[in-house]
Design an enzyme around this catalytic site. Structure first.
Site, mmCIF file in Angstrom:
data_model
loop_
_atom_site.group_PDB
_atom_site.id
_atom_site.type_symbol
_atom_site.label_atom_id
_atom_site.label_comp_id
_atom_site.label_asym_id
_atom_site.label_seq_id
_atom_site.Cartn_x
_atom_site.Cartn_y
_atom_site.Cartn_z
ATOM 1 N N ASP A 115 48.192 65.895 101.996
ATOM 2 C CA ASP A 115 48.796 66.761 100.988
ATOM 3 C C ASP A 115 49.760 65.968 100.113
ATOM 4 O O ASP A 115 50.825 65.551 100.562
ATOM 5 C CB ASP A 115 49.531 67.917 101.661
ATOM 6 C CG ASP A 115 49.903 69.028 100.693
ATOM 7 O OD1 ASP A 115 49.902 68.777 99.471
ATOM 8 O OD2 ASP A 115 50.204 70.140 101.160
ATOM 9 N N ASP A 314 46.849 66.797 92.443
ATOM 10 C CA ASP A 314 47.064 67.488 93.702
ATOM 11 C C ASP A 314 45.845 67.340 94.592
ATOM 12 O O ASP A 314 44.734 67.708 94.209
ATOM 13 C CB ASP A 314 47.355 68.965 93.448
ATOM 14 C CG ASP A 314 47.492 69.749 94.735
ATOM 15 O OD1 ASP A 314 48.297 69.332 95.584
ATOM 16 O OD2 ASP A 314 46.779 70.754 94.901
#
Length: 405
Positions: A115, A314
């Site tokens: 992440d 992302d």
């Protein structure tokens, strides 16, 4: 009324090498400073669905997760501590991309969700109340494990720190779950690189329906992120190539440090947002469809550190999302190029509103950043059904309710 600018994840720009993915051997060891990255639906993933899904079902599920991820990213920019319940459950229980890491001495192998929008790593530990994983980290079995004291600087870098005795603990919310963890240190080995005294959260208690079954590896820009804690080893350098959800037998890669990087690299400056300094903001100045630059007002794409609006990379977002005015302009330019001289019927699949049931020739799409242009490969523009002739533009408008505030 002009729609306000919002967060625009552009994760698909990092998927250049899908066709060159590695055929994974689930028990194969990582080498050097490169880790294999597996999609959640990979045969190597214990989080893959127990029942086989159709192509349409898998696309719709990933799309729903993307919608949830957008709400999550919005909460980060707005400094909210709670993510909507449904999206939190999807995010934490179904990580999109996972890597293997070894923790402790002797090493215990764990799967961690990768992440780029989070900093601190955390893993479920033995005796955790409410954790669902069958293979938690066992601190008692590691000779290099230790708790972080209340006076340590790291204790001030976690959310809601508390002190029970002399050890630092903290708690946070993730989706519908409340999570309590001890702040600890142990050796974490990534590929063949041991990182002594790595600081992470050891989850002790979790309530709610969003309890993560695996750990998380934070690749953000904050002080407890992987890059900050390995600055001397990796010099704040990493890259990743993500495997496509449709090529489940292939893995991507997470390359750590300057030595492991490809030789040919394009550069664009990273921007800082004081409201959320962990996110990787970049300056997207224009988008080109075919040879023509799409007419998008500059303020729609502009970076705004006050509101948090702008473009980010992302790792948790599968499909490219654009703020609505930008998406509508790109979509119309794409449709015009595809239908030149033809009468084609445009259909939809869930949130994808530009689909065709006949073969099409798609124009190139180029994202124009400060200092570089990136033309997307066809696999990053279209999604193709494996059982029918349906082809969709693999982009969508970001939902209105994720505008940072």
């Amino acid at each position: 009324m002009k729609a306000p600018p919002i967060l625009t994840p552009l994760v698909l720009l990092l998927l250049f090498s899908l066709a060159k993915g590695l055929n994974p051997k689930c028990d194969a060891e990582d080498h050097g400073s490169t880790l294999q990255v597996f999609h959640v639906f990979s045969p190597c993933s214990p989080f893959r669905p127990s029942k086989a899904m159709s192509w349409e079902e898998s696309v719709l599920q990933l799309q729903a997760k993307d919608q949830a991820r957008m709400l999550y990213l919005s909460s980060l920019v707005a400094r909210r501590s709670i993510v909507p319940i449904a999206s939190g459950r999807q995010i934490t229980q179904s990580p999109t991309y996972i890597v293997k890491a070894k923790i402790g001495t002797p090493a215990q192998t764990l799967l961690l969700a990768m992440d780029t929008s989070n900093d601190a790593a955390w893993v479920p530990c033995t005796a955790c109340v409410g954790c669902s994983t069958a293979t938690p980290f066992a601190p008692a079995k590691s000779t290099t494990f230790r708790k972080v004291g209340c006076g340590a600087p790291q204790c001030k870098q976690v959310p809601n720190p508390t002190c029970g005795g002399s050890a630092c603990a903290f708690n946070f919310t993730y989706g519908s779950s409340s999570v309590a963890a001890n702040l600890v240190q142990d050796t974490v080995t990534l590929a063949t690189d041991p990182v002594p005294a790595y600081t992470f959260g050891c989850i002790q208690n979790a309530t709610g329906s969003s309890v993560p079954p695996q750990g998380l590896l934070g690749l953000g820009r904050g002080p407890l992120s992987l890059l900050a804690q390995t600055q001397k080893l990796y010099q704040s350098t990493f890259s990743y190539c993500l495997p496509s959800f449709k090529t489940l037998n292939f893995s991507g890669s997470l390359r750590l440090g300057p030595v492991a990087q490809p030789k040919r690299i394009k550069f664009t400056p990273l921007l800082k947002n004081p409201r959320r300094s962990s996110l990787y903001y970049v300056n997207l100045v224009a988008i080109r469809v075919g040879r023509r630059i799409v007419d998008i007002p500059p303020e729609v794409l502009a970076f705004n550190p006050t509101t948090g609006a702008g473009t980010i990379f992302d790792s948790g977002t599968v499909f490219t999302r654009l703020v609505e005015p930008a998406y509508l302009a790109v979509r119309e330019a794409f449709r015009r190029r595809v239908s030149m001289g033809k009468k084609l019927t445009v259909t939809r699949l869930g949130g994808f509103d530009t689909c065709y049931t006949v073969p099409i020739v798609a124009p190139t799409i180029t994202f124009m950043f400060s200092g570089m242009n990136v033309t997307l490969p066809p696999d990053n523009i279209l999604i193709h059904s494996t059982v029918s002739s349906v082809t969709c533009l693999a982009m969508a408008a970001a939902p209105d309710n994720v505008t940072p505030c």
